[in-house]
Scaffold this motif. Sequence first.
Motif, short mmCIF file in Angstrom:
data_model
loop_
_atom_site.label_atom_id
_atom_site.label_comp_id
_atom_site.label_asym_id
_atom_site.label_seq_id
_atom_site.Cartn_x
_atom_site.Cartn_y
_atom_site.Cartn_z
N PRO A 228 17.45 -13.49 7.46
CA PRO A 228 16.26 -12.68 7.19
C PRO A 228 16.12 -12.43 5.69
CG PRO A 228 17.68 -11.64 8.84
CD PRO A 228 18.40 -12.84 8.31
N PRO A 229 14.88 -12.43 5.21
CA PRO A 229 14.67 -12.23 3.77
C PRO A 229 15.18 -10.87 3.31
CG PRO A 229 12.62 -12.86 4.87
CD PRO A 229 13.64 -12.63 5.93
N GLU A 230 15.79 -10.88 2.14
CA GLU A 230 16.23 -9.63 1.52
C GLU A 230 15.13 -9.19 0.57
OE1 GLU A 230 19.94 -10.37 -0.41
OE2 GLU A 230 20.69 -11.46 1.28
N LEU A 231 15.26 -8.02 0.07
CA LEU A 231 14.28 -7.56 -0.91
C LEU A 231 14.37 -8.42 -2.15
CD1 LEU A 231 14.68 -3.69 -0.69
CD2 LEU A 231 12.91 -5.10 0.33
N LEU A 232 13.24 -8.88 -2.60
CA LEU A 232 13.20 -9.68 -3.81
C LEU A 232 12.57 -8.81 -4.88
CD1 LEU A 232 13.60 -12.34 -5.25
CD2 LEU A 232 11.34 -13.02 -4.47
N ASN A 233 13.37 -8.39 -5.81
CA ASN A 233 12.91 -7.46 -6.84
C ASN A 233 12.21 -8.25 -7.93
OD1 ASN A 233 12.50 -5.43 -8.60
ND2 ASN A 233 14.63 -4.85 -8.82
N ASN B 159 7.54 -4.80 -2.34
CA ASN B 159 8.72 -5.37 -1.69
C ASN B 159 8.41 -5.80 -0.26
OD1 ASN B 159 10.45 -5.24 -3.88
ND2 ASN B 159 11.09 -3.17 -3.42
N ALA B 160 7.62 -5.01 0.46
CA ALA B 160 7.24 -5.37 1.83
C ALA B 160 6.38 -6.64 1.83
CB ALA B 160 6.49 -4.21 2.49
N GLN B 161 5.48 -6.76 0.86
CA GLN B 161 4.66 -7.96 0.75
C GLN B 161 5.54 -9.17 0.45
OE1 GLN B 161 1.96 -6.65 -2.32
NE2 GLN B 161 0.30 -6.29 -0.84
N MET B 162 6.51 -9.01 -0.43
CA MET B 162 7.41 -10.12 -0.75
C MET B 162 8.22 -10.54 0.46
SD MET B 162 6.71 -11.19 -3.70
CE MET B 162 8.07 -12.33 -3.84
N VAL C 99 6.75 -15.94 5.79
CA VAL C 99 5.71 -16.96 5.96
C VAL C 99 6.17 -18.28 5.34
CG1 VAL C 99 3.37 -17.63 5.24
CG2 VAL C 99 3.79 -15.34 6.14
N LEU C 100 6.72 -18.22 4.15
CA LEU C 100 7.20 -19.44 3.50
C LEU C 100 8.33 -20.08 4.29
CD1 LEU C 100 7.10 -18.38 -0.26
CD2 LEU C 100 5.48 -19.83 0.97
N MET D 192 -0.93 -14.33 6.02
CA MET D 192 -0.86 -13.11 5.20
C MET D 192 -2.16 -12.30 5.28
SD MET D 192 2.16 -12.91 3.78
CE MET D 192 1.97 -11.79 2.41
N LYS D 193 -2.99 -12.54 6.30
CA LYS D 193 -4.27 -11.83 6.44
C LYS D 193 -4.11 -10.32 6.39
CE LYS D 193 -6.90 -15.21 9.02
NZ LYS D 193 -7.48 -15.56 10.31
N GLU D 194 -3.08 -9.80 7.04
CA GLU D 194 -2.91 -8.35 7.11
C GLU D 194 -2.65 -7.71 5.76
OE1 GLU D 194 1.50 -7.26 8.34
OE2 GLU D 194 0.76 -8.93 9.55
N TRP D 195 -2.28 -8.49 4.75
CA TRP D 195 -1.97 -7.95 3.41
C TRP D 195 -3.15 -8.00 2.47
CZ3 TRP D 195 2.16 -5.10 2.92
CH2 TRP D 195 3.19 -5.27 3.84
N ARG D 196 -4.27 -8.51 2.93
CA ARG D 196 -5.45 -8.59 2.06
C ARG D 196 -6.16 -7.28 1.98
NH1 ARG D 196 -8.86 -13.84 3.17
NH2 ARG D 196 -7.75 -14.17 5.07
#
Length: 192
Positions: A105-110, A128-131, A137-138, A188-192
């Motif tokens: 699972p992705p970690e926080l990417l600062n 951070n949530a968007q990242m 997604v990636l 990523m529609k929900e982040w627009r």
Amino acid sequence: MTPAPSPPGEYPDRTLVLRAQDGDPEAFDVLIDRHQGRLFRIAYLVLGDRQDSEDVVQESLLTAWKRLHLLDDPDAVRSWLAQICSRRATDIARRRARRSTDAQPPELLNVHRDEGPRSDPAQTTMVNAQMQALARVLGTMDPDLRSCWTLREIDGMSYREVASALDITESTARGRLARARTHVIEYMKEWR
């Protein structure tokens, strides 16, 4: 009286490359300091795993030191380092895909660690949530598409530089980027 020489940290990349090619490890250390954060972001967005990304960056920088004498154009060091890193990360992602293993699972990417004072905590949490969402997604994307997207959208390379870094034609790079962008936009529609 002659002016004191500038510290290596103030030299442009070209000068640092030339000094490092002449055997100056301090000049190469400055290049590492300048570029390793960017290389980590490339590797992380391709792999989605912090430890693997750190390993890829270390291997890439070691390869760069060993092959620095082969770099003909010192002005191209930025894209050359990204090429080494993205190829290594893509190779690992392809191997994973063949073995059908999921990335951790992705970690926080600062993404703001090199910037000045922090913005407000709510904004930092949202970024951070968007990242994390973007990393997920990636992670669902084909490694070749993911590498193209990362080099263009995160690292800011031109289409020609992306094509060169991945050893593909410019039209292939454009096609992969179009498919990757469609994928990212869809998920990523929900982040627009």
